[in-house]
Design an enzyme around this catalytic site. Structure first.
Site: not given
Ligand code: UDP
Length: 307
Positions: A12, A98, A144, A148
């Site tokens: 989105f 990464n 989550y 984060k």
């Protein structure tokens, strides 16, 4: 022309960002594993756009120069990240590592999209960037929230250890065109339900609050941060706070539907109140949202109807 990588570029926010950067005249490399993004979001016939299908949990080999990396790849909808908690954690932990390595290697500016979820169920209201949050480290949202938070700490570690050029943005609830129509989040659920004249599902008593930012406002804020001297973390969101019930009524009114409300259990650890303090974004970036909830919802409803 800048060469820019956008991870999560088929999602989105990512697909809106890719369009915005292409309009600015940049070369955009969109990296996405399509786990929550969709190819239909990036049907872009543009010479300066390249799509790489790649899961960032594996290192990304990339030949050539890169000026900037916007790292947006992550599931973000609560039902979605809770259905794939390990993939979510590894994307935000190993995936971010990464990408940070790649940024260092290419000497690129790295922007990390963090979230208002780092504040958990906040005890400070509205939330300022210096608030450390109130997160349940083992709850259903922790895959989550904690990953984060780890991502933010990892960015700071690369900055402290390697002087990496990093930026951190904390994104509050955002809505608009190209959001996944069945992501299970509140705006998409209510619009779908009202359009189909189905019952509107209110979780809990609907008095919990969120603050909803229209996507174009948010994208311009992210762009300003990337191109500023400020590192963050900085909150980006619309400070207009509404209850879930108010949101449901507004969507019903705009669609002209009279769906009944059905009250369901409040999901565990659902934050009671959420509202960004955006003083820092105003001061450092000269940014504030311009699109009202009503105007933004109108555009979003049109998108749901016509696509
Ligand atoms: N919510 C709701 N009905 C729905 C979906 C969500 O009442 O059909 C509520 C949810 O419990 C939360 C708020 O709306 O309080 C926002 O939920 P969302 O999943 O959009 O994202 P969150 O802000 O919690 O990450």
């Amino acid at each position: 022309m800048k060469k820019i990588i956008v991870t999560g570029g088929a999602g989105f926010l990512g697909s809106n960002l890719c369009r915005y950067l292409l309009e600015k005249g940049d070369y955009v490399i969109c990296v996405d594993d399509l786990s929550s993004g969709s190819e239909s979001n990036i049907k872009l016939e543009h010479d300066n756009f390249k799509f790489i299908s790649h899961n960032i949990i594996k290192p990304l080999e990339f030949e050539g120069e890169v000026d900037q990396i916007y790292h947006l790849a992550s599931r973000a909808s609560p039902p979605d990240y809770q259905s794939a908690p390990i993939h979510t954690m590894l994307t935000n932990a190993i995936g971010t590592n990464n990408l940070l390595k790649l940024a260092l290697d290419k000497n690129a500016v790295f922007l990390y999209t963090s979230t208002s979820e780092v504040y958990g169920d906040p005890k400070v209201h509205p939330q300022t960037e210096d608030y450390w949050g109130n997160v349940n480290p083992t709850g259903i949202r922790s895959c989550y929230d904690e990953s984060k938070r780890f991502g933010e700490a990892l960015c700071m570690s690369y900055y402290r250890k390697h002087n990496a050029n990093i930026k951190i943005v904390r994104i509050f609830n955002t809505y608009g065109p190209f959001m996944q129509k069945n992501d299970g989040r509140v705006v998409s659920n209510f619009i779908n339900q009202a359009l189909l004249k189905k019952p509107i599902t209110i979780y809990g008593d609907g008095k919990q609050t969120r603050s909803f930012c229209y996507v174009n406002d948010l994208i311009s804020g992210i762009f300003l941060l990337m191109n500023s001297k400020h590192m963050g973390p900085v909150n980006l969101g619309n400070p207009k706070e509404v209850t879930v019930l108010e949101l449901a009524n507004k969507i019903q009114e705009l669609i002209g539907s009279k769906s009944e409300f059905v009250f369901k259990d409040l999901p565990k650890d659902d934050p009671l109140r959420r509202q960004p303090d955006i003083s820092l974004a105003k001061e450092k970036l000269g940014w504030e949202p311009e699109i009202s909830l009503e105007d933004g919802l109108r555009k979003t409803i049109d998108y749901f109807k016509n696509s």
